[in-house]
Design a protein around this motif. Sequence first.
Motif, PDB file in Angstrom:
ATOM      1  N   UNK A   1       4.949   8.392   8.964  1.00  0.00           N
ATOM      2  CA  UNK A   1       4.241   7.122   8.814  1.00  0.00           C
ATOM      3  C   UNK A   1       4.324   6.292  10.093  1.00  0.00           C
ATOM      4  N   UNK A   2       5.468   6.307  10.753  1.00  0.00           N
ATOM      5  CA  UNK A   2       5.615   5.582  12.029  1.00  0.00           C
ATOM      6  C   UNK A   2       4.612   6.092  13.046  1.00  0.00           C
ATOM      7  N   UNK A   3       4.483   7.418  13.138  1.00  0.00           N
ATOM      8  CA  UNK A   3       3.528   7.999  14.085  1.00  0.00           C
ATOM      9  C   UNK A   3       2.090   7.657  13.704  1.00  0.00           C
ATOM     10  N   UNK A   4       1.786   7.752  12.410  1.00  0.00           N
ATOM     11  CA  UNK A   4       0.411   7.546  11.949  1.00  0.00           C
ATOM     12  C   UNK A   4      -0.047   6.102  12.088  1.00  0.00           C
ATOM     13  N   UNK A   5       0.897   5.172  12.059  1.00  0.00           N
ATOM     14  CA  UNK A   5       0.532   3.753  12.086  1.00  0.00           C
ATOM     15  C   UNK A   5       0.916   3.055  13.377  1.00  0.00           C
ATOM     16  N   UNK A   6       1.372   3.809  14.378  1.00  0.00           N
ATOM     17  CA  UNK A   6       1.824   3.175  15.627  1.00  0.00           C
ATOM     18  C   UNK A   6       0.711   2.347  16.280  1.00  0.00           C
TER      19      UNK A   6
ATOM     20  N   UNK B   1       2.923  -4.176   3.543  1.00  0.00           N
ATOM     21  CA  UNK B   1       4.129  -3.383   3.324  1.00  0.00           C
ATOM     22  C   UNK B   1       3.636  -1.986   2.981  1.00  0.00           C
ATOM     23  N   UNK B   2       3.836  -1.063   3.894  1.00  0.00           N
ATOM     24  CA  UNK B   2       3.348   0.296   3.710  1.00  0.00           C
ATOM     25  C   UNK B   2       4.463   1.212   3.256  1.00  0.00           C
TER      26      UNK B   2
ATOM     27  N   UNK C   1       0.861  -1.183   0.000  1.00  0.00           N
ATOM     28  CA  UNK C   1       0.000   0.000   0.000  1.00  0.00           C
ATOM     29  C   UNK C   1       0.893   1.227   0.000  1.00  0.00           C
ATOM     30  N   UNK C   2       0.716   2.122  -0.953  1.00  0.00           N
ATOM     31  CA  UNK C   2       1.495   3.356  -0.957  1.00  0.00           C
ATOM     32  C   UNK C   2       0.727   4.460  -0.240  1.00  0.00           C
ATOM     33  N   UNK C   3       1.468   5.364   0.390  1.00  0.00           N
ATOM     34  CA  UNK C   3       0.856   6.513   1.053  1.00  0.00           C
ATOM     35  C   UNK C   3       0.248   6.181   2.397  1.00  0.00           C
ATOM     36  N   UNK C   4       1.024   5.523   3.278  1.00  0.00           N
ATOM     37  CA  UNK C   4       0.469   5.090   4.569  1.00  0.00           C
ATOM     38  C   UNK C   4       0.792   6.052   5.714  1.00  0.00           C
ATOM     39  N   UNK C   5       0.999   7.311   5.402  1.00  0.00           N
ATOM     40  CA  UNK C   5       1.304   8.275   6.462  1.00  0.00           C
ATOM     41  C   UNK C   5       0.096   9.122   6.850  1.00  0.00           C
TER      42      UNK C   5
END
Length: 322
Positions: free
Chosen positions: A59-64, A50-51, A27-31
């Motif tokens: 992205x790390x913050x948005x998907x934590x 796989x983002x 998936x692209x744009x996972x932030x």
Amino acid sequence: MMNSFGATSTADNVLAGINLGGKRVLVTGVSAGLGVETARALVTHGAHVVGAARDLAKAERATSAIRAQAANGGRLELVQLDLASLASVRACADALNADGRPFDAVIANAGVMRTPFGHTAEGFETQFGTNHLGHFMLVNRIAALMAPGGRLVNVASSGHRYADVDLDDPNFERTPYDPMIAYGRSKTANILFAVEFDRRHTARGVRATAVHPGGIRTELGRHMAPDELDRLVAQINAQLAADGQPPFQWKTVPQGAATSFWASFVAPAENVAGRYCENCQVAEIAEGPLSPVSPGVRPYALDPQRAKALWARSEEMVGERF
């Protein structure tokens, strides 16, 4: 199954009862926005995601929370990808190919909208270069990783109705720049790319489609002034009222992600392949006057000859043949 979902369906509605364990999805744009919701729903239903994101810290913050709450065997890993830099796209594709694990689906979600006039690292107009050429190179470079039965889903937009692609002047070197025309060109390109990719990969069981997520308030609209968006909605509602239609309703982010999942995992491949989908349905060809929120896809966006021509022009622009 084909008609059980619609405009108000959410990602979890569409995936209810579906176990994606063992599936691997890029998936692209996972932030932010749809990308984060897409990753969340996939991981919740057991997929290995796989983002890809330009800003890995964001992205790390948005998907934590997604990674912290992963269940049913689902998991998320992040990779760096700047679609506005072909060097970054090549590096990302090289890393994925070196890893060698196949993908069951690729959801090309990332994009920009109505940006001021500008250029990507290689000098392409920002929206065409980012939304189309970046994904064109990435997907083609990892196409061999797409497993038989896999699907490519390009997140397009009803914005494609603002403009067909301009293969003679894709970078607005001779055409006065209009941010919405540029966005329209890039979204038409997303659809045409799916049409030609599907034709080229059908024989090995890999299919492609394009989807419109609907009108959603996300970071995608950050280049629009708040009053500009309000004026646009007021104009839409005035037209709808004149046509005897109810006012425009924004979709939630989970509703916006639903059609991507429907096209990826629910609808029969032969029904959606090479097509444009919206509201968890295959869209009808629309000619003549349209309101900004009426359904339908313009015929030029599905024209197979136009799709072949765009493919050839895109290869020329990125300097690679696929």
